[in-house]
Scaffold this active site. Sequence first.
Site, mmCIF file in Angstrom:
data_model
loop_
_atom_site.group_PDB
_atom_site.id
_atom_site.type_symbol
_atom_site.label_atom_id
_atom_site.label_comp_id
_atom_site.label_asym_id
_atom_site.label_seq_id
_atom_site.Cartn_x
_atom_site.Cartn_y
_atom_site.Cartn_z
ATOM 1 N N SER A 111 -4.880 39.423 0.363
ATOM 2 C CA SER A 111 -5.575 38.278 0.971
ATOM 3 C C SER A 111 -5.033 36.972 0.396
ATOM 4 O O SER A 111 -4.788 36.877 -0.806
ATOM 5 C CB SER A 111 -7.069 38.401 0.675
ATOM 6 O OG SER A 111 -7.734 37.208 1.001
ATOM 7 N N CYS B 161 -29.451 38.840 -4.525
ATOM 8 C CA CYS B 161 -30.854 38.559 -4.271
ATOM 9 C C CYS B 161 -31.127 38.779 -2.790
ATOM 10 O O CYS B 161 -30.673 38.024 -1.948
ATOM 11 C CB CYS B 161 -31.152 37.113 -4.648
ATOM 12 S SG CYS B 161 -32.905 36.822 -4.787
HETATM 13 N N1 PLP Z 1 -11.058 43.425 -0.903
HETATM 14 C C1 PLP Z 1 -11.374 42.966 -2.117
HETATM 15 C C2 PLP Z 1 -11.146 43.826 -3.310
HETATM 16 C C3 PLP Z 1 -11.925 41.688 -2.259
HETATM 17 O O1 PLP Z 1 -12.243 41.235 -3.476
HETATM 18 C C4 PLP Z 1 -12.127 40.905 -1.110
HETATM 19 C C5 PLP Z 1 -12.774 39.574 -1.216
HETATM 20 O O2 PLP Z 1 -13.680 39.375 -2.006
HETATM 21 C C6 PLP Z 1 -11.761 41.425 0.139
HETATM 22 C C7 PLP Z 1 -11.224 42.693 0.197
HETATM 23 C C8 PLP Z 1 -11.936 40.643 1.394
HETATM 24 O O3 PLP Z 1 -10.915 39.682 1.543
HETATM 25 P P1 PLP Z 1 -11.112 38.441 2.530
HETATM 26 O O4 PLP Z 1 -12.089 37.526 1.894
HETATM 27 O O5 PLP Z 1 -9.734 37.854 2.641
HETATM 28 O O6 PLP Z 1 -11.588 38.978 3.835
#
Ligand code: PLP
Length: 388
Positions: A199, A326
Amino acid sequence: MKQIYLDNNSTTPVDEHVLEAMLPYLKGIYGNPSSIHNAGREAKAAIENAREKVAALIGAEPSEIYFTSGGTESDNIALKGTAYLNKEKRDHIIVSSIEHHAILESAHYLEKEGFRVDYLGVDREGFVSPDELGNKITGKTSIVSIMQANNEVGTIQDITTLAGIAKEAGAVFHTDSVQAAGKIMVDVANLGADMLSISGHKIYGPKGIGIIYIKRGKRITPLFHGGHHEKKRRAGTENVPGIVGIAAALELAESMRESEHSRLEKLADFFIDGVMAAVPNVYMNGPRGDKRIPSTVNLSFEYIEGESIILSLDMKGIGVASGSACTSGSLSASHVLTAMSVPVELAQGSIRFSMGRFTTREDIEYTISVLPEIVERLRAMSPLYTKK
Ligand code: PLP
């Protein structure tokens, strides 16, 4: 008041260098990459250049890189795209119980669609057991998805071993590298992954852009229809500035990876030792040492609810996240900490401090200095706490 940002696992600021790389594509170069005229070709060239860059950085071929809207979409494509494609022959899916919700909720959805899903447990430090995967996997398993590094506690899995087990059973192996990219080595050949998610906004790039690596020969059922983009695997006009940005962000993160790793490792150790020395009844969740993303430090403060610490730290200018959510007035413990068998009272008192590229030693010293008073004050209000 100075603001100290210790929530880099939630998102990161866009690095200046990344912004600079993106700006031409937000200002002058606006063509649609599908257009065959000059403006379109210019945009298309930027995408292909970014694709080559990303591929080289993770040891893939450019044709194996697809741009998406983020980690969530990449995870959905891997799990659902693979599951639907193979439904007739293979209707079984395996994921770990500490995956991000993008994987877990996709798995729950697929269960409703008639797939069988096994959720692998983890030990006290958050490690998946290769033996358990070996016991659960069958010739009917379509895909195994286990994250490279966990977003709440930072545990780094032995992906090479886990992927090897999946491969032997003829299942596709996907890993969510969203929290690993730019922090530890992400090399698809080394990991043995068939699919891998990244990401943009976790690596000092923009939000709303992601990558999925799909190994040559592995197929998916596309989730979006409507165009020939990304070899018909992900329809939709490409986010050109985002694509340029994520490639620049990954390149920059890779160039700094080793130096940042050792800097953050020292900073995290200083932080953990400092908090433990200054505050009684604090427990660390996740492993110490090199099996953890060093910048992720998850601590449980006994006798306090995480949310109250977050609010108190926020009043001191420090931004952190909690391991509890929460929901309608009650605190539900994090699924990750629950899977790690952290007692519910400790899970509810957990805080995730996630450091990043712009975290300084002064930030950490200040955070250590304000914690004792906050914890003492909140504990004084807790009926369960009796001062030792
Ligand atoms: N996978 C993991 C391990 C993440 O930490 C996150 C985001 O917090 C995501 C997937 C999702 O990514 P995005 O926010 O780009 O959709």
